[in-house]
Design a protein around this motif. Structure first.
Motif, PDB file in Angstrom:
ATOM      1  N   SER A  59      20.707 -48.898  49.169  1.00 66.85           N
ATOM      2  CA  SER A  59      20.483 -50.148  49.909  1.00 66.85           C
ATOM      3  C   SER A  59      19.980 -49.878  51.328  1.00 66.85           C
ATOM      4  O   SER A  59      19.294 -50.704  51.927  1.00 66.85           O
ATOM      5  CB  SER A  59      21.777 -50.957  49.969  1.00 66.85           C
ATOM      6  N   ALA A 233      27.470 -43.379  43.266  1.00 74.84           N
ATOM      7  CA  ALA A 233      27.742 -42.438  44.368  1.00 74.84           C
ATOM      8  C   ALA A 233      27.633 -43.259  45.647  1.00 74.84           C
ATOM      9  O   ALA A 233      26.851 -42.948  46.547  1.00 74.84           O
ATOM     10  CB  ALA A 233      26.735 -41.302  44.342  1.00 74.84           C
ATOM     11  N   GLY A 235      29.740 -44.015  48.041  1.00 76.86           N
ATOM     12  CA  GLY A 235      30.568 -43.738  49.219  1.00 76.86           C
ATOM     13  C   GLY A 235      31.671 -44.772  49.370  1.00 76.86           C
ATOM     14  O   GLY A 235      32.260 -45.241  48.388  1.00 76.86           O
ATOM     15  N   PHE A 241      32.244 -52.147  43.171  1.00 76.99           N
ATOM     16  CA  PHE A 241      32.141 -51.960  41.735  1.00 76.99           C
ATOM     17  C   PHE A 241      33.273 -51.118  41.170  1.00 76.99           C
ATOM     18  O   PHE A 241      33.505 -51.108  39.978  1.00 76.99           O
ATOM     19  CB  PHE A 241      30.832 -51.214  41.392  1.00 76.99           C
TER      20      PHE A 241
HETATM   21  C1  LIG Z   1      32.591 -39.453  61.297  1.00 77.72           C
HETATM   22  C2  LIG Z   1      32.773 -38.779  59.972  1.00 77.72           C
HETATM   23  C3  LIG Z   1      33.092 -37.434  59.938  1.00 77.72           C
HETATM   24  C4  LIG Z   1      33.210 -36.774  58.711  1.00 77.72           C
HETATM   25  N1  LIG Z   1      33.457 -35.444  58.727  1.00 77.72           N
HETATM   26  C5  LIG Z   1      33.493 -34.755  57.567  1.00 77.72           C
HETATM   27  C6  LIG Z   1      33.652 -33.351  57.575  1.00 77.72           C
HETATM   28  O1  LIG Z   1      33.783 -32.721  58.632  1.00 77.72           O
HETATM   29  N2  LIG Z   1      33.638 -32.707  56.381  1.00 77.72           N
HETATM   30  C7  LIG Z   1      33.491 -33.365  55.201  1.00 77.72           C
HETATM   31  O2  LIG Z   1      33.477 -32.719  54.138  1.00 77.72           O
HETATM   32  N3  LIG Z   1      33.351 -34.721  55.147  1.00 77.72           N
HETATM   33  C8  LIG Z   1      33.339 -35.410  56.317  1.00 77.72           C
HETATM   34  N4  LIG Z   1      33.158 -36.768  56.300  1.00 77.72           N
HETATM   35  C9  LIG Z   1      33.041 -37.421  55.010  1.00 77.72           C
HETATM   36  C10 LIG Z   1      31.632 -37.222  54.462  1.00 77.72           C
HETATM   37  O3  LIG Z   1      30.696 -37.385  55.471  1.00 77.72           O
HETATM   38  C11 LIG Z   1      31.351 -38.226  53.410  1.00 77.72           C
HETATM   39  O4  LIG Z   1      32.294 -38.090  52.397  1.00 77.72           O
HETATM   40  C12 LIG Z   1      29.974 -38.031  52.783  1.00 77.72           C
HETATM   41  O5  LIG Z   1      28.959 -38.068  53.724  1.00 77.72           O
HETATM   42  C13 LIG Z   1      29.797 -39.138  51.808  1.00 77.72           C
HETATM   43  O6  LIG Z   1      28.521 -39.034  51.253  1.00 77.72           O
HETATM   44  P1  LIG Z   1      28.172 -40.097  50.150  1.00 77.72           P
HETATM   45  O7  LIG Z   1      26.824 -39.769  49.695  1.00 77.72           O
HETATM   46  O8  LIG Z   1      29.267 -40.125  49.146  1.00 77.72           O
HETATM   47  O9  LIG Z   1      28.255 -41.467  50.937  1.00 77.72           O
HETATM   48  P2  LIG Z   1      27.125 -42.160  51.833  1.00 77.72           P
HETATM   49  O10 LIG Z   1      26.415 -41.200  52.686  1.00 77.72           O
HETATM   50  O11 LIG Z   1      27.743 -43.347  52.494  1.00 77.72           O
HETATM   51  O12 LIG Z   1      26.095 -42.631  50.726  1.00 77.72           O
HETATM   52  C14 LIG Z   1      26.393 -43.694  49.837  1.00 77.72           C
HETATM   53  C15 LIG Z   1      25.180 -44.552  49.802  1.00 77.72           C
HETATM   54  O13 LIG Z   1      25.377 -45.565  48.815  1.00 77.72           O
HETATM   55  C16 LIG Z   1      24.625 -46.671  49.227  1.00 77.72           C
HETATM   56  N5  LIG Z   1      25.149 -47.861  48.528  1.00 77.72           N
HETATM   57  C17 LIG Z   1      26.411 -48.336  48.538  1.00 77.72           C
HETATM   58  N6  LIG Z   1      26.509 -49.446  47.773  1.00 77.72           N
HETATM   59  C18 LIG Z   1      25.261 -49.672  47.280  1.00 77.72           C
HETATM   60  C19 LIG Z   1      24.700 -50.663  46.433  1.00 77.72           C
HETATM   61  N7  LIG Z   1      25.434 -51.666  45.929  1.00 77.72           N
HETATM   62  N8  LIG Z   1      23.376 -50.601  46.137  1.00 77.72           N
HETATM   63  C20 LIG Z   1      22.595 -49.593  46.625  1.00 77.72           C
HETATM   64  N9  LIG Z   1      23.093 -48.620  47.434  1.00 77.72           N
HETATM   65  C21 LIG Z   1      24.395 -48.658  47.751  1.00 77.72           C
HETATM   66  C22 LIG Z   1      24.837 -46.736  50.735  1.00 77.72           C
HETATM   67  O14 LIG Z   1      23.775 -47.405  51.384  1.00 77.72           O
HETATM   68  C23 LIG Z   1      24.919 -45.273  51.118  1.00 77.72           C
HETATM   69  O15 LIG Z   1      23.727 -44.763  51.697  1.00 77.72           O
HETATM   70  C24 LIG Z   1      33.051 -37.472  57.499  1.00 77.72           C
HETATM   71  C25 LIG Z   1      32.746 -38.843  57.528  1.00 77.72           C
HETATM   72  C26 LIG Z   1      32.597 -39.488  58.741  1.00 77.72           C
HETATM   73  C27 LIG Z   1      32.247 -40.946  58.746  1.00 77.72           C
END
Ligand SMILES: Cc1cc2nc3c(=O)[nH]c(=O)nc-3n(C[C@H](O)[C@H](O)[C@H](O)COP(=O)(O)OP(=O)(O)OC[C@H]3O[C@@H](n4cnc5c(N)ncnc54)[C@H](O)[C@@H]3O)c2cc1C
Length: 403
Positions: A59, A233, A235, A241
């Protein structure tokens, strides 16, 4: 959901690395991956290598969710020490979780040889925040050593001599690391494009329907994606969902310094964190900066989080000055983001009751990056062989102990 403040470090550092189009036609594929953050990118890389036809949809712009805000410390230990985790899920399972974390760092290192993502291996140093915490660290160290993890305990004298930290003790762990998660995400997806993966961003999935062998995802662009299976995936936004019951939402804060010419008194450029909760966490970057995170609060209300940011940034800065009094530095940027925890500190990976033809890849907890690498491996097994040896450990349907 508002995942983070507007100036996450990796977006400032890298700028927009690559453009992807929004979805402007209906599409059919084997697997639809909803979410183009680091987790979706690692999954797309892994499944496309296995020859599957894939579509990734996000998104936001790619990588601009939590991935852009992550401090990206890579640690094999999850938020619960081995001793505590083994009480809740059993020793064998807890050791397996720790080994998988270590293997995930190895896997990320291999990927970093192919995709420049500022990966570096670093040791990690967990400081005893209070003298009463050092026996716990000693016990934890002994348990890990018994199970083959390379670590050792440092008493106050050795800690002061080697690192200059006047704490009662610390646990030194050889295997840890750091990377740039935003760069890795774009690198993986660009490579996946070359294998025929289709990537669309700025396209919100608004509903998911499963009928027979087909999943249909509707989007806010009035076009559908039809797939045999979908992987969420998504986040911390998965709660729309996905399986909710295991999760608690929080907010965390981070600062990054200007480049510091001389970091030579920081031995091994180790990751630093501590035993108190919520813990402070520190790393360095390839351009000689220090990133410090911590000050976590309950809840992910963006108004509360953003109002607190200046105060939290000052607090992180003062903690850094106290910890490393020899250092001269200025703060360049501060940011904050939401994160989620599960009761057992483990991610939710795999199918879940009530969601036919769907799998989840939700790396909740402080180890989102290594959990993402584990999710890619487990889901590849589930998709290609119908099973994976570690699937039960991370099943969204597991009965999780209360915290
Ligand atoms: C400040 C901070 C510090 C952190 N530090 C660490 C660390 O030191 N070490 C570590 O291992 N982890 C750390 N984390 C956690 C880690 O960053 C996250 O777990 C990881 O980036 C998550 O990646 P992701 O792809 O799962 O989520 P995201 O990067 O959030 O990607 C999920 C994507 O799904 C998309 N999405 C959601 N719903 C929909 C929908 N209905 N339709 C279409 N798209 C959708 C969103 O737009 C998003 O881009 C930290 C997090 C934060 C916020």
């Amino acid at each position: 959901m508002n995942l983070r403040t507007t100036q996450p470090w990796w977006l400032l550092r890298n700028g927009l690395l690559h453009d992807y189009p929004p979805l402007e036609h209906d599409i059919d594929c084997d697997v639809a991956v909803v979410g183009g953050g680091l987790t979706g990118a690692l999954i797309a890389d892994r499944l496309s290598r296995a020859g599957m036809s894939l579509t990734v949809i996000d998104s936001r712009s790619i990588g601009e969710g939590s991935t852009a805000a992550s401090t990206a410390l890579l640690q094999y230990e999850v938020d619960q020490p081995l001793r505590q985790l083994s009480k809740s899920i059993g020793l064998e399972a807890a050791v397996r979780v720790y080994r998988l974390g270590s293997a995930a760092i190895d896997a990320l290192e291999v990927l970093s040889r192919e995709i420049a993502c500022r990966f570096a291996r670093r040791p990690s140093l967990q400081l005893a925040s209070r003298p009463t915490h050092s026996p716990r660290l000693q016990h934890e160290c002994g348990l890990r050593q018994q199970h083959g993890f390379a670590c050792h305990y440092l008493g106050r004298h050795e800690l002061v001599q080697r690192y200059g930290f006047d704490h009662a003790g610390a646990l030194f762990t050889e295997v840890a690391g750091e990377l740039d998660p935003y760069r890795l995400t774009h690198g993986l997806l660009r490579r996946a494009l070359g294998r025929g993966v289709r990537v669309f961003d700025r396209t919100l999935v608004t509903s998911y329907r499963s009928q027979g062998d087909t999943v249909t995802l509707s989007t806010d662009r009035s076009h559908d994606v039809r797939a045999k299976r979908v992987i969420f995936a998504t986040g911390y936004e998965a709660l729309e969902f996905g399986p909710r019951r295991l999760t608690t939402l929080k907010s965390t804060f981070a600062i990054v310094t200007d480049p510091i010419p001389d970091l030579s008194r920081w031995p091994d450029r180790c990751l630093i964190w501590e035993t108190s909760l919520p813990y402070l966490y520190l790393r360095t970057t390839d351009d000689q900066r220090i990133i410090v995170g911590g000050g976590d609060i309950d809840g992910a209300d963006p108004l509360v989080r953003d109002r607190l940011l200046p105060r939290k940034a000052n607090w992180l800065e003062s903690r850094l000055r106290r910890l490393l009094p020899w250092l001269t530095f200025d703060i360049a940027f501060a940011w904050a983001g939401a994160f989620a925890e599960t009761a057992d500190s483990l991610p939710m990976i795999g199918p879940a009751r009530g969601f036919p033809n769907a799998h989840f890849a939700l790396g909740y907890g402080g180890n989102g990056v290594t959990f993402a690498a584990i999710a890619a491996d487990v889901l590849c097994g589930l998709m290609t062989d119908g099973d994976h040896i570690d699937a039960a450990l991370f099943s969204p349907d597991r009965v999780a102990p209360r915290k």
